[in-house]
Design an enzyme around this catalytic site. Structure first.
Site, PDB file in Angstrom:
ATOM      1  N   HIS A 149       0.818  -1.215   0.000  1.00 25.78           N
ATOM      2  CA  HIS A 149       0.000   0.000   0.000  1.00 25.78           C
ATOM      3  C   HIS A 149       0.851   1.263   0.000  1.00 25.78           C
ATOM      4  CE1 HIS A 149      -3.218  -2.920   0.730  1.00 25.78           C
ATOM      5  NE2 HIS A 149      -3.830  -2.092  -0.086  1.00 25.78           N
TER       6      HIS A 149
ATOM      7  N   CYS B  89      -9.190  -2.807 -11.104  1.00 29.22           N
ATOM      8  CA  CYS B  89      -8.675  -1.613 -10.406  1.00 29.22           C
ATOM      9  C   CYS B  89      -7.338  -1.863  -9.706  1.00 29.22           C
ATOM     10  CB  CYS B  89      -9.701  -1.098  -9.406  1.00 29.22           C
ATOM     11  SG  CYS B  89     -10.069  -2.279  -8.114  1.00 29.22           S
TER      12      CYS B  89
END
Ligand code: PEP
Ligand code: MG
Length: 590
Positions: free
Chosen positions: A197, A511
């Site tokens: 992330h 995505c």
């Protein structure tokens, strides 16, 4: 490191593209020794208070643990912890460290570590086994205190000097999120994978990033050394010569020139050259990126990672605060659609005060929808805030990391409860909100027919789908060679999901990070994906790739790819095709 040191080139793993030329800023590196640096006279009190806080927090931890052991009637363990509490009140851990910080003007962790080592030597020379054992208690405490010190030193990425290349052992998503791209021009970490992330945030901000274990081996104790991060090749150049610097400045200018040229496609339609429209939306992490989204010609926001706005908070904000934030985002989009994903916390995304799970692998633990279904009030207040914000634009809700049908059904039931609560409060909200399901776990892909019959759209999160299908931690760069989005099993899963979405007549998008890699664009189109959501910064690159392909050619490519059996073979084919079809983009050197 001295000025006479020669140029050093280190090979690492490319995480975020681009070239950074800046000054080293050592954020925190892990080796067995504590970092050592000097403290300015004015900062000594602050350093001592940082140390005191670390001891205080450690004491609280031990007291909490002790209470837990007592509750479980493990008296012996509780007594052992008594000894630890006593040690923490010992002048060894209080006065001596403080005096030494004042005397030497060194940082707390270094002083503390030196004293502990001194004691270790003394204890080791004691013949009595009981006393030798006592040293284990000191070690245990020292590890706790050191961890707190490390945490407190890491909160300062917000205000670092402009032009810094941040060097750290690892970065959390919230640390990357709070870094200001005006000041931080590059990242280097010892650990961290390309779809961690922190990596996603770095890409969104356009900050070049390379992860490289070898950085810890170099003596970089001083900040301010010139350093280059080559995010295309995954290289780091420490103390570059004037010649290298000038070569890299030229490359950086070329990249910028290329990006400026690409901006021209912004105003053109996102369609293949045989006329098929491909919906390109943006992934949104930080609310302040929203202006860029309009500027880059996006169809809307295909994935709003809502958890990012709260990662630096102590706790989940109340419904009203969330509502205000979502409303602001929705209004700014001015009727462009937005898909708000409910909190995907857990894994490598934790709130500041959220306890780190004690057991095992957090990515396989209570993450995303699992967490939300356990914490129903948190979940419902987020749903209510989104439903209320829906009045101001075109909003859909997306549930992360669904792994079974009952989870989707339960989440939908909570959504109905949230609506009912709002009705009772006579609050305005959007009644017919569309609900989507993320496909990130192989089990979800395999039952995508069942999921598709229960929701309005599907969104394939390939970052996790790759991680969970191939059993490879997405954040571990040592495993990058196993992390293959072109693995035939991943591609078959994508194909399966797309077919089921088509059969059920609902839209499906991709995505994950592959959506921002132009080598994948024709393949995804050929597999039937007509919607992609990606970091705003890469929208022109992907639109360019779309405009350089045809659905006919893409379908043929996908058919060929599906006959191949190795991830490497497929990647080579995609690269070759890309270089042939979009030659002007080749210097990206994929
Ligand atoms: C994904 O897993 O591909 C995804 C888009 O979600 P995240 O990267 O936030 O886990
Ligand atoms: Mg995911």
């Amino acid at each position: 490191m001295t000025d006479t040191m020669r140029e050093i080139v280190l090979k690492g793993v490319p995480i975020s593209r681009g070239i950074a030329i800046g000054k080293a800023f050592i954020f925190a590196l892990s080796n067995d020794d504590a970092p050592e640096f000097n403290i300015a006279a004015d900062d000594i009190d602050h350093e001592i208070s940082r140390y005191q806080k670390a001891v205080e927090n450690s004491k609280k931890d031990v007291l909490r643990l002790q209470a837990k052991l007592k509750e479980e009637c493990i008296e012996e363990g509780a007594e052992i912890l008594d000894a630890q509490i006593q040690i923490m009140q010992d002048p060894l851990l209080t006065v001596s460290v403080e005096t030494e910080i004042r005397r030497t003007r060194k940082n707390a962790e270094f002083v503390f570590d030196s004293l502990i080592k001194k004691y270790q030597k003394r204890f080791q020379s004691i013949k009595d086994a009981f006393f030798r054992e006592r040293f284990k208690d000191i070690q245990d405490i020292s590890r706790r205190v050191a961890a707190y010190l490390k945490e407190s030193i890491r909160v300062s990425l917000v205000d670092i000097p402009p032009g810094s290349v941040v060097i750290a052992e690892d970065l959390t998503a919230s640390e990357a999120a709070e870094a200001n791209s005006r000041d931080v021009c590059g990242f280097i970490t010892q650990n961290g994978g390309a779809t961690s992330h922190a990596a996603i945030v770095a890409k969104a901000k356009g900050i070049p990033y390379v992860s490289c274990q070898g950085i810890a081996e170099i003596e970089l104790e001083e900040n301010n050394i010139n350093i280059i991060v080559d995010g295309r090749k995954g290289e780091i150049i420490i103390n570059p010569t004037a010649e290298t610097l000038s070569t890299y400045e030229t490359i950086r200018n070329d990249v910028n020139h290329h990006l400026t040229k690409l901006q021209k496609v912004e105003s053109l339609a996102s369609e293949t050259y045989d006329g098929y429209t491909i919906k390109l939306s943006a992934n949104l992490e930080m609310v302040n990126e929203i202006d860029l989204i309009r500027a880059n010609g996006s169809h809307g926001v295909g994935l709003f990672r809502s958890e990012y706005i709260f990662l630096a908070s102590e706790e989940f904000p109340p419904e009203d605060i969330q509502f205000e934030i979502y409303k602001r985002v929705v209004e700014k989009l001015d009727n462009l659609p937005i898909v708000i994903r409910t909190f995907d916390v857990g894994g490598d995304k934790l709130l500041k005060n959220q306890p780190i799970p004690e057991k095992g692998n957090p990515f396989l633990g209570c993450r995303a929808l699992r967490f939300l279904l356990n914490e129903r009030e948190i979940f419902k207040s987020q749903l209510k805030a989104i439903l209320r914000a829906g009045v101001y634009g075109d909003v859909s809700i997306l549930f992360p990391m669904v792994s079974a049908l009952n989870e989707l059904i339960e989440a939908k039931a909570l959504l109905e409860e949230a609506k009912e609560d709002l009705r009772m409060r006579s609050e305005e909200f959007v009644e017919n909100v569309k609900v989507g399901c993320m496909i990130e776990v192989p089990s979800a892909a395999v039952i995508s027919d069942l999921l598709a019959s229960e929701c309005d759209f599907l969104s394939i999160g390939t970052n996790d789908l790759v991680q969970y299908s191939l059993a490879v931690d997405r954040g571990n760069h040592n495993l990058q060679k196993y992390y293959s989005p072109t693995h035939p099993s991943v591609l078959r899963l994508i194909k399966m999901v797309v077919s089921e979405a088509n059969i059920h007549g609902i839209p499906v998008s991709v995505c994950g990070e592959i959506a921002s890699d132009p080598r994948f664009t024709p393949l995804l189109l050929g597999l039937g994906v007509h919607e992609l959501s990606l970091a705003t910064r890469f929208l022109p690159t992907i639109k360019n790739a779309v405009r350089n392909t045809s659905i006919v050619a893409a379908t043929q490519l996908a058919e060929k790819v599906l006959t191949l059996s190795s991830a490497e073979e497929i990647m080579n084919l995609l690269t070759e095709e890309y270089q042939n079809n979009v030659p002007e983009d080749c210097f990206y050197n994929y």
